[in-house]
Design an enzyme around this catalytic site. Sequence first.
Site, short mmCIF file in Angstrom:
data_model
loop_
_atom_site.label_atom_id
_atom_site.label_comp_id
_atom_site.label_asym_id
_atom_site.label_seq_id
_atom_site.Cartn_x
_atom_site.Cartn_y
_atom_site.Cartn_z
N GLN A 94 33.60 -45.71 -16.51
CA GLN A 94 34.29 -46.68 -17.37
C GLN A 94 33.32 -47.23 -18.42
OE1 GLN A 94 36.13 -50.01 -15.30
NE2 GLN A 94 37.12 -50.76 -17.18
N HIS A 100 42.76 -49.33 -18.77
CA HIS A 100 43.54 -48.41 -19.60
C HIS A 100 43.77 -47.13 -18.82
CE1 HIS A 100 39.23 -48.03 -20.32
NE2 HIS A 100 39.43 -46.72 -20.43
N HIS A 102 44.19 -43.14 -19.23
CA HIS A 102 44.04 -41.98 -20.11
C HIS A 102 45.20 -41.02 -19.84
CE1 HIS A 102 39.64 -42.50 -21.18
NE2 HIS A 102 39.68 -43.24 -20.09
P1 5GP Z 1 36.62 -45.21 -20.33
O1 5GP Z 1 35.34 -44.46 -20.50
O2 5GP Z 1 36.38 -46.70 -20.27
O3 5GP Z 1 37.49 -44.74 -19.20
O4 5GP Z 1 37.47 -44.90 -21.63
C1 5GP Z 1 37.28 -45.57 -22.83
C2 5GP Z 1 37.87 -44.71 -23.91
O5 5GP Z 1 38.04 -45.51 -25.06
C3 5GP Z 1 36.98 -43.54 -24.31
O6 5GP Z 1 37.69 -42.32 -24.11
C4 5GP Z 1 36.65 -43.81 -25.76
O7 5GP Z 1 36.63 -42.63 -26.54
C5 5GP Z 1 37.76 -44.74 -26.19
N1 5GP Z 1 37.40 -45.67 -27.25
C6 5GP Z 1 36.28 -46.43 -27.30
N2 5GP Z 1 36.29 -47.20 -28.40
C7 5GP Z 1 37.45 -46.92 -29.05
C8 5GP Z 1 38.04 -47.41 -30.26
O8 5GP Z 1 37.49 -48.25 -30.97
N3 5GP Z 1 39.24 -46.88 -30.61
C9 5GP Z 1 39.89 -45.95 -29.84
N4 5GP Z 1 41.08 -45.50 -30.30
N5 5GP Z 1 39.36 -45.47 -28.70
C10 5GP Z 1 38.16 -45.94 -28.31
#
Ligand code: 5GP
Length: 114
Positions: A94, A100, A102
């Site tokens: 994360q 969120h 995916h």
């Molecule tokens: P995590 O790694 O927390 O499961 O997923 C976070 C996701 O948010 C990542 O896939 C990353 O690419 C996406 N993300 C991070 N910053 C932004 C942003 O400013 N805009 C969008 N649309 N996605 C983002």
Amino acid sequence: MSTCIFCKIIDGSIPAEIGYEDDHLIGIADLHPIAPVHKLLIPKKHIATLNDLQTEDLPLIGQMGLVASQWAKTLGLAEAGYRLVQNCNEAAGQTVFHIHLHLLGGRSFQWPPG
Ligand code: 5GP
Ligand code: ZN
């Protein structure tokens, strides 16, 4: 003022490609897609990690699952299949601490995941 990137997307102060929105959820395209289709379904309520879920969030979590499945159908992913992923904390990868889901599709995925 929130420093959370997803709260800023929700309040409109940072732009995003919005593909779904209702009173409780927003759905956007991931900025760095890892699949031909890579969407993020985000609750408008700031919840940092899955560890922070409360009993009162049960309808929200249920709605996330239902909306994700409906969105997958709209995107034409349902028949071939798709993957829903929620990462909790560092070991799972994360990076944004506002929960969120995916929604990944358009290619095949390995199991077990990396
Ligand atoms: P995590 O790694 O927390 O499961 O997923 C976070 C996701 O948010 C990542 O896939 C990353 O690419 C996406 N993300 C991070 N910053 C932004 C942003 O400013 N805009 C969008 N649309 N996605 C983002
Ligand atoms: Zn937030």
